[in-house]
Design an enzyme around this catalytic site. Structure first.
Site, PDB file in Angstrom:
ATOM      1  N   HIS A   1      46.911  -0.411  85.445  1.00 16.48           N
ATOM      2  CA  HIS A   1      47.986  -1.106  86.149  1.00 16.48           C
ATOM      3  C   HIS A   1      49.283  -0.995  85.362  1.00 16.48           C
ATOM      4  O   HIS A   1      49.341  -1.393  84.199  1.00 16.48           O
ATOM      5  CB  HIS A   1      47.598  -2.581  86.326  1.00 16.48           C
ATOM      6  CG  HIS A   1      48.617  -3.381  87.056  1.00 16.48           C
ATOM      7  ND1 HIS A   1      49.212  -4.496  86.521  1.00 16.48           N
ATOM      8  CD2 HIS A   1      49.175  -3.220  88.275  1.00 16.48           C
ATOM      9  CE1 HIS A   1      50.069  -4.999  87.376  1.00 16.48           C
ATOM     10  NE2 HIS A   1      50.070  -4.245  88.450  1.00 16.48           N
TER      11      HIS A   1
ATOM     12  N   HIS B   1      55.844  -2.387  94.483  1.00 20.23           N
ATOM     13  CA  HIS B   1      54.706  -2.622  95.366  1.00 20.23           C
ATOM     14  C   HIS B   1      54.994  -2.236  96.810  1.00 20.23           C
ATOM     15  O   HIS B   1      54.073  -2.096  97.614  1.00 20.23           O
ATOM     16  CB  HIS B   1      54.285  -4.097  95.318  1.00 20.23           C
ATOM     17  CG  HIS B   1      53.668  -4.496  94.022  1.00 20.23           C
ATOM     18  ND1 HIS B   1      53.642  -5.796  93.570  1.00 20.23           N
ATOM     19  CD2 HIS B   1      53.056  -3.774  93.061  1.00 20.23           C
ATOM     20  CE1 HIS B   1      53.040  -5.847  92.399  1.00 20.23           C
ATOM     21  NE2 HIS B   1      52.671  -4.634  92.068  1.00 20.23           N
TER      22      HIS B   1
ATOM     23  N   ARG C   1      67.904 -13.107  83.124  1.00 19.38           N
ATOM     24  CA  ARG C   1      67.141 -11.945  83.590  1.00 19.38           C
ATOM     25  C   ARG C   1      65.670 -12.276  83.504  1.00 19.38           C
ATOM     26  O   ARG C   1      65.095 -12.370  82.423  1.00 19.38           O
ATOM     27  CB  ARG C   1      67.456 -10.715  82.722  1.00 19.38           C
ATOM     28  CG  ARG C   1      66.621  -9.471  83.093  1.00 19.38           C
ATOM     29  CD  ARG C   1      66.933  -9.014  84.502  1.00 19.38           C
ATOM     30  NE  ARG C   1      66.311  -7.730  84.816  1.00 19.38           N
ATOM     31  CZ  ARG C   1      65.324  -7.582  85.701  1.00 19.38           C
ATOM     32  NH1 ARG C   1      64.843  -8.642  86.346  1.00 19.38           N
ATOM     33  NH2 ARG C   1      64.835  -6.378  85.970  1.00 19.38           N
TER      34      ARG C   1
ATOM     35  N   CYS D   1      71.743  -6.745  79.370  1.00 18.78           N
ATOM     36  CA  CYS D   1      70.719  -6.091  80.186  1.00 18.78           C
ATOM     37  C   CYS D   1      71.031  -4.604  80.285  1.00 18.78           C
ATOM     38  O   CYS D   1      72.195  -4.203  80.349  1.00 18.78           O
ATOM     39  CB  CYS D   1      70.703  -6.720  81.576  1.00 18.78           C
ATOM     40  SG  CYS D   1      69.529  -5.951  82.714  1.00 18.78           S
TER      41      CYS D   1
ATOM     42  N   TYR E   1      62.744   0.933  81.578  1.00 16.17           N
ATOM     43  CA  TYR E   1      63.953   1.022  80.775  1.00 16.17           C
ATOM     44  C   TYR E   1      64.059   2.379  80.080  1.00 16.17           C
ATOM     45  O   TYR E   1      63.927   2.501  78.866  1.00 16.17           O
ATOM     46  CB  TYR E   1      64.006  -0.145  79.791  1.00 16.17           C
ATOM     47  CG  TYR E   1      64.123  -1.466  80.520  1.00 16.17           C
ATOM     48  CD1 TYR E   1      65.293  -1.800  81.188  1.00 16.17           C
ATOM     49  CD2 TYR E   1      63.049  -2.352  80.573  1.00 16.17           C
ATOM     50  CE1 TYR E   1      65.406  -2.996  81.882  1.00 16.17           C
ATOM     51  CE2 TYR E   1      63.155  -3.555  81.264  1.00 16.17           C
ATOM     52  CZ  TYR E   1      64.331  -3.866  81.919  1.00 16.17           C
ATOM     53  OH  TYR E   1      64.439  -5.040  82.618  1.00 16.17           O
TER      54      TYR E   1
END
Length: 997
Positions: free
Chosen positions: A559, A583, A659, A706, A840
């Site tokens: 997963h 998903h 975030r 971020c 990322y």
């Protein structure tokens, strides 16, 4: 010639003999007294030499496991069974040893005994096994087996006709051989798409049975004399077949499989014919490396499936059938329940309904228990030490357990030699489920991949035998079928004809052409109570989505989001599913569909849906947020800092950008624990109070940004990007207080000035299952200022920002500063979470999401130089406040004040900010505001200001920053475009409408 120069031949012989004797004596001394296993109990002869095992397994015929049982009786629950291996006999330890989380390797000394190298079953490495098992697993899922039940039923009907014919002709039926033919036909059809039709042969394919028996009987020889087996494998085929004519059939099977695979590969490559669904097409189109798709390896994979899917299940069927027939009370109760559940004797109901017949289920479970299935010891190798009671098994030492001892444990299965299905219908006094101790298929990540198929064969065959026929044992004693010898599979004392029966009622039972239904088979139905039993602590882990039930056990290791999925097991996944946009892709739904096993029972549905109270709300602990935050998503909550706070050096806690990848976990300061895990598996635990009391407190001022900050700018100026469309406010600055990670690592024994070679990364896990990592060099750098922070701006951390404890890795992208941190792990690899391995990262402007090779790109750590305009306002000398500002810049007319932030990752100082009022045609330098920071490096942003007469302003203001390494920002977006929109750092442009424009 009787001598060599300088040395007489006799002396040379003596020298060699002495050297050999010294080698033998020295080796024996090491094994007995210096080996890491020398302190473990067991016979000295077993510790000294493999000939001890050889005697019992080859000369006595598979009897070493029985001898190991005697060792346990004498020496205790853990014994040394040969120079290199340990064995444990303890029913309560089985789940601990074989649990998936241990990621155990297989012992090469055992895998070689099967003579089928490089298949999923014999893969030694945990990672290689996982890679090879993953494309196979969907073909053996509960759903796939249910869809293939018609194939099982068709082959079963042929067996039933053979039994009926024996009854008509009044001849004994060799049912044991019939079971081998049945299971071989099924696995050859199911796995190889090439039914062998042994059931139609007059001798029921006796030659195949002898091949399978010969294969299994050879395992101990191959184990002891691997070199000889390998030598024979290197010989030409005609030589091997001349030496061993019995291998002619195996050679024929392998050659045909290789030809079929090569033909299939050609069809796939040319597209000349669309291949039918099946295991080999699935493997060829999977993500397996090219070397795993060659015909030779894949044919061996096919042979492994053929052997594993035939003899073992057939043996279990024979033993179960024998015991049911030998116990009149069991036989009567089983027939009673079968007659009630199956009105028409020769028409089986769906598999799910068979599994729901209580006494049939009990008979199958008891049959699995008493037949053992795999009898051999399952040896595993852990890369970290294994603790068992007062013993510590060193890393790298093979250790195993055996199903025979599990199923014979009188404390769990009283009167274990008695076939007693009732034991599976009774509730245990301690509340534990008895199937916890049923290990016929193994457990953990190496659990038998064909378990669902074998169980389907057992239920359907036993139901057919005792619903359709009145059978009578013929020349079959218990000793002729029950376990006596261990050849990894369990075998009886002698290789006789096995189970034989007489048929007393063939003329009244079986129709030549049983009626069939045009309707689709009904999916299995599961109560929600049953789903709840398959939660985090269960061996098999189930979820529901909508009204469907899925067994995701085999998917958890693969997963992408790591173990976050474990939050949903045992219940609905719906609330978690919608959190992640990945998903929503069809390919993800297709993956989920392969693990479908049935539907939620209608009695548990309300208005056709799973009740709302069953749907856990993962966001129930989320705090109330300031309304001034600029919200991009509510669940999970993501919001950027408003403009008013971007103009302050220290961002207020309640306006610091948020975030969240998931939810805010329910954690508390007094109960929160931090675990430091070393490469050898050792762990040390700290409470928050431990950290405060034992380590020196440190404070730094640092900016968190971020990686998607300013992503919308790239989208607007270049092309569409994936992810939250942040403007320029996914960045904030605060004072952080905590203890240095460096000091804690020193406390647990890490030599930070002489790092061990097996530590390259420090992984971090949060309470909500988020994970990330940083290089070890950053973690231990005395100037790196990596903190475990518990304060923000002088106050305890807010829930949104990691209360009660978070990592703070200044100079790195904020995704590495894990919140709600619970575990720090020193490792030779970076975190395996999707946030480290996938999200990322950056790719070239020509690469789309479908083309990205995630493993080829490094994870983002330090960020590039960045700047943005946060305020563009008119100032006038007619305002008292503005006039003071104008005086500073020597201006008296109406002007424009431009303000913003600049920041560079890695602690690099901003040395200059260039601003333009005419879209970059002319440039000026902004004032760098003298904010006072803290820390070994420039971890905080640098605010800047530029004031110019309004008449000099054009239609577009631009800013770019330069750091101390003279890195600067690119002018355009397109050359730096990446589909994730990460690290957007091009010149920031803000339009301005002049008085005349």
């Amino acid at each position: 010639m009787d001598s060599l120069p300088g040395i007489h031949f006799q002396s040379l012989v003596q020298l060699v003999s002495c050297a050999f004797a010294l080698y033998i004596v020295g080796g024996g001394f090491y094994r007995l007294y210096l080996s890491p296993l020398a302190r473990f109990p067991g016979p000295k002869l077993a510790a000294l030499t493999y000939w001890f095992e050889f005697y019992y397994d080859l000369l006595q015929g598979g009897r070493y496991l029985a001898r190991i049982g005697e060792m346990h009786d004498k020496y205790g629950p853990i014994v040394r069974v040969n120079p290199n291996e340990l064995h444990i006999k303890d029913t309560e330890f089985y789940d601990q040893l074989y649990r998936r989380e241990n990621k155990l390797d297989k012992y090469p000394g055992q895998t070689k005994m099967f003579g089928i190298p490089n298949v999923h079953f014999t893969s030694e490495s945990y990672e290689v096994h996982r890679l090879r098992r993953l494309p196979l697993a969907p073909h053996f899922s509960k759903k796939s087996v249910a869809e293939m039940s018609k194939l099982i039923e068709e082959r079963l009907n042929v067996l039933c006709r053979r039994i009926s014919d024996c009854g008509t002709n009044d001849t004994p039926m060799p049912l044991g051989l019939g079971y081998v033919a049945l299971t071989t036909d099924i696995i050859s059809s199911y796995a190889l798409a090439d039914c062998y039709h042994l059931l139609e042969r007059e001798d029921l394919g006796a030659e195949y049975h002898q091949l399978l028996v010969g294969f299994v009987h050879s395992v101990h020889f191959i184990r002891q004399f691997t070199w000889l087996f390998n030598f024979m494998q290197s010989l030409p085929d005609f030589v091997v077949l001349w030496l061993q004519p019995s291998l002619r059939l195996a050679n024929k099977i392998m050659k045909k499989m290789e030809t079929d695979i090569q033909s299939l590969r050609q069809r796939l490559e040319t597209g000349s014919q669309k291949p039918e669904p099946g295991i080999f097409p699935g493997l060829l189109e999977s993500n397996l490396p090219p070397e795993d798709k060659v015909a030779d390896r894949m044919s061996r994979e096919g042979m492994a499936l053929l052997v594993a899917g035939s003899e073992t299940t057939a043996q279990t069927l024979s033993i179960t059938t024998y015991h049911i027939m030998a116990n009149s009370g069991v036989l009567a109760e089983l027939r009673k329940q079968l007659e009630s559940a199956i009105p028409q004797a020769d028409v089986l109901p769906p598999l799910a309904q068979l599994e729901a017949i209580p006494y049939l289920h009990a008979c199958v479970q008891e049959g699995l228990r008493i037949s053992y299935g795999i009898s051999g010891r399952l040896m595993r190798v852990s890369q970290t030490p294994i603790e068992y009671r007062d013993w510590v098994v060193p890393a790298g030492v093979p250790v195993g357990m055996s199903t025979v001892f599990m199923h014979d444990d009188e404390t769990v299965f009283p009167d274990h030699r008695k076939f007693q299905p009732e034991r599976w219908l009774e509730k245990r006094e301690d509340g534990t489920r008895l199937d916890k101790y049923l290990t016929s298929f193994g457990k953990g990540d190496r659990q038998c991949i064909g378990m669902n198929l074998a169980q389907a064969e057992l239920y359907m065959t036993i139901a057919s035998m005792f619903r359709q026929f009145d059978l009578e044992l013929f020349e079959t004693e218990r000793s002729t079928i029950e376990y006596y010898r261990d050849y990894f599979n369990s075998f009886p004392k002698s290789d006789g004809e096995g189970l034989k029966v007489l048929v007393n009622n063939a003329q009244t039972v079986f129709a030549e052409s049983p009626p069939t239904s045009n309707s689709q088979p009904q999916p299995p139905l599961f109560r929600l109570d049953e789903v709840r039993k398959h939660g985090r602590d269960a061996e098999e882990k189930w979820i529901t989505k909508g009204n469907k039930v899925y067994n995701i056990t085999d998917w958890i290791p693969g997963h992408p989001g790591g173990e976050v999925i474990l939050r949903a097991v045992g219940g609905p996944v719906d609330q978690y599913w919608n959190i992640f946009t990945i998903h929503k892709k069809q390919e993800v739904y297709d993956i989920l569909d392969t693990f479908y096993i049935g539907d939620v029972h209608p009695q548990d549905l309300v208005d056709g849906k799973v009740p709302v109270e069953q749907l856990a709300d993962p966001f129930k602990n989320d705090p109330k947020r300031d309304e001034r935050l600029i919200v991009h998503s509510a669940r999970p909550f993501n919001a950027e800092t408003p403009e008013e706070a971007l103009n302050s050096f220290i961002t207020p806690d309640d306006l610091f950008y948020v975030r969240q990848h998931m939810w805010v976990p329910d954690v508390h300061e007094k109960t929160h624990k931090l675990i430091i895990e070393l490469p050898n598996g050792d762990e040390k635990e700290y409470s928050l109070q431990d950290l405060k009391d034992r380590f020196k407190e440190a404070s730094i001022i640092a900016t968190l940004q971020c990686s998607g900050n300013r992503r919308k700018h790239m989208t607007d100026e270049s092309r569409s990007t994936n992810g939250l469309q942040w403007e320029g406010g996914a960045i904030s600055n605060a004072e952080w207080t905590g203890v240095r990670l460096r000091d804690i690592l020193k406390d647990v024994g890490v030599r930070i000035d002489d790092l061990p070679s097996d530590v390259k990364h420090v992984q971090f896990e949060g309470a909500e299952a988020y994970g990330a990592s940083i290089p070890i060099e950053k973690a231990v750098d005395q100037f790196g200022d990596v903190l475990l922070a518990y304060k923000m701006n002088g106050q305890p951390l807010a829930p949104d920002h990691g209360y009660p404890l978070r990592l703070l890795a200044p100079g790195n992208v904020a995704a590495r500063s894990v919140k709600w941190i619970t575990r720090v792990r020193l490792s030779d690899e970076e975190s395996t979470s999707q946030w480290q391995r996938r999200d990322y990262k950056c790719f070239g402007p020509n690469i789309g999401s479908s083309q990205a090779d995630w493993d080829s790109a490094p994870a983002i750590q330090e960020t590039p130089v960045q700047s943005a305009i946060t305020s563009l306002r008119d100032v006038t000398p007619h305002s008292a406040q503005d006039s003071k500002l104008l005086q500073v810049y020597g201006l008296e007319e109406d002007s424009i004040a431009v303000e913003g932030y600049s920041y560079a990752g890695g602690g690099r100082k901003i040395i200059r900010v260039d601003v333009s009022a005419d879209d970059g045609r002319t440039w000026h330098q902004a004032e760098l505001l003298p904010d006072k920071s803290k820390g070994a490096k420039a971890w905080a942003w640098t605010r800047w200001r530029w004031v110019l007469p309004r008449q000099q302003a054009g239609r577009c203001f631009v800013v770019k920053a330069v750091d101390e390494a003279y890195n600067t920002q690119p002018g355009e977006y397109e050359p730096n475009y990446n589909f994730r929109g990460n690290l957007t750092s091009s010149w920031h442009r803000v339009g301005y409408r002049t008085k005349t424009g």
